[in-house]
Write a protein that holds these residues in place. Structure first.
Motif, short mmCIF file in Angstrom:
data_model
loop_
_atom_site.label_atom_id
_atom_site.label_comp_id
_atom_site.label_asym_id
_atom_site.label_seq_id
_atom_site.Cartn_x
_atom_site.Cartn_y
_atom_site.Cartn_z
N VAL A 1 0.84 -1.21 0.00
CA VAL A 1 0.00 0.00 0.00
C VAL A 1 0.87 1.25 0.00
N THR A 2 1.94 1.21 0.79
CA THR A 2 2.86 2.35 0.85
C THR A 2 3.53 2.59 -0.50
N TYR A 3 3.97 1.51 -1.14
CA TYR A 3 4.55 1.63 -2.49
C TYR A 3 3.55 2.28 -3.44
N MET A 4 2.32 1.79 -3.38
CA MET A 4 1.30 2.28 -4.29
C MET A 4 1.04 3.77 -4.07
N ARG A 5 0.98 4.17 -2.82
CA ARG A 5 0.76 5.59 -2.52
C ARG A 5 1.95 6.43 -2.97
N ARG A 6 3.15 5.91 -2.79
CA ARG A 6 4.34 6.63 -3.25
C ARG A 6 4.33 6.78 -4.77
N VAL A 7 3.97 5.71 -5.44
CA VAL A 7 3.94 5.73 -6.91
C VAL A 7 3.02 6.84 -7.41
N TYR A 8 1.83 6.93 -6.80
CA TYR A 8 0.85 7.90 -7.30
C TYR A 8 1.10 9.33 -6.82
N THR A 9 2.17 9.53 -6.07
CA THR A 9 2.59 10.92 -5.83
C THR A 9 3.48 11.38 -6.98
N ARG A 10 3.91 10.42 -7.80
CA ARG A 10 4.84 10.73 -8.90
C ARG A 10 4.30 10.38 -10.28
N ARG A 11 3.30 9.52 -10.32
CA ARG A 11 2.72 9.09 -11.59
C ARG A 11 1.20 9.20 -11.50
N SER A 12 0.56 9.36 -12.66
CA SER A 12 -0.90 9.47 -12.66
C SER A 12 -1.54 8.10 -12.85
N MET A 13 -2.79 8.01 -12.44
CA MET A 13 -3.52 6.74 -12.58
C MET A 13 -3.82 6.44 -14.04
N SER A 14 -3.89 7.48 -14.85
CA SER A 14 -4.12 7.24 -16.27
C SER A 14 -2.87 6.66 -16.93
N GLU A 15 -1.74 6.98 -16.33
CA GLU A 15 -0.46 6.49 -16.84
C GLU A 15 -0.18 5.07 -16.34
N TYR A 16 -0.48 4.85 -15.06
CA TYR A 16 -0.25 3.55 -14.43
C TYR A 16 -1.59 3.03 -13.90
N ASP A 17 -2.14 2.03 -14.56
CA ASP A 17 -3.44 1.49 -14.20
C ASP A 17 -3.39 0.84 -12.80
N PRO A 18 -4.20 1.33 -11.86
CA PRO A 18 -4.20 0.78 -10.50
C PRO A 18 -4.47 -0.73 -10.45
N ARG A 19 -5.22 -1.23 -11.43
CA ARG A 19 -5.55 -2.66 -11.42
C ARG A 19 -4.35 -3.54 -11.73
N LEU A 20 -3.32 -2.92 -12.30
CA LEU A 20 -2.06 -3.65 -12.51
C LEU A 20 -1.02 -3.23 -11.47
N VAL A 21 -1.07 -1.97 -11.09
CA VAL A 21 -0.11 -1.47 -10.09
C VAL A 21 -0.30 -2.17 -8.74
#
Length: 204
Positions: free
Chosen positions: A18-38
């Motif tokens: 969960v922490t990784y995922m939150r960190r990722v989305y402070t730097r990348r957008s959900m349109s760029e990185y699909d949450p269902r794969l992230v």
């Protein structure tokens, strides 16, 4: 997270994911990185970082089992490709310090390490991963806030203990209110939350 339950990983692995995922989305957008794969990829990466490795093929098996949409029934190569993107987004920094690490020693030091207080505090810490607290506050302060909420709810006066810690109680109380605000905003109907809110509001 149903996927995590199915692959039977420890709570710490889920928290790291969960922490990784939150960190990722402070730097990348959900349109760029699909949450269902992230999400499953972060779980895969976290399992390795926490030395509780879950095989990618097992994740893929359960992704397909849990997803009814063919579009999101990912393959191993999708997980591995996204893993590299996530590593890059995280700048290859995989260390995560969790509130769990300090929670037990703090409860013991406060003389509140009975089963009831431990379970309540632990449950509160678990729920903080539904918020951004892990990105905005040091883990030990999150742990202290959870202990503070639990102590107020259980009507245990540990004011002296907090004073001896020499922590900024305004910060601890603010984090506590953030946690309780989360419950209220999610409209979680729980008498315990209402009671804790009322008691915290009355605390000086």
């Amino acid at each position: 997270m149903k996927l995590a339950q199915n692959v039977k990983v420890r709570q710490r692995v889920v928290a790291t994911a969960v922490t990784y995922m939150r960190r990722v989305y402070t730097r990348r957008s959900m349109s760029e990185y699909d949450p269902r794969l992230v999400a499953p990829t972060c779980l895969y990466l976290a399992s390795k970082a926490e030395e509780s490795t879950v095989q990618a093929r097992l994740l893929v098996f359960y992704i397909k089992k849990l997803s009814s949409d063919e579009k999101y029934r990912y393959e191993i190569k999708d997980i591995l490709e996204m893993e590299m993107k996530i590593l890059e987004a995280l700048n290859y920094y995989l260390v995560v310090f969790h509130p769990y690490r300090t929670l037990s020693p703090l409860l013991q030091d406060a003389g509140m390490n009975d089963m009831s207080m431990t379970q309540l505090s632990w449950g509160l810490v678990n729920d903080t991963y539904k918020m951004d607290l892990i990105l905005t506050h040091p883990p030990y302060l999150i742990a202290l806030a959870c202990i503070y909420i639990a102590s107020v709810y259980r009507e245990k006066d540990i004011t002296t203990w907090f004073e001896e810690l020499r922590v900024d109680m305004n910060v601890v109380k603010n984090i506590s209110m953030e946690i309780l605000d989360f419950y209220e905003n999610k409209m979680i109907a729980d008498e315990r939350i209402s009671t804790a809110f009322l008691k915290l509001a009355l605390k000086p």
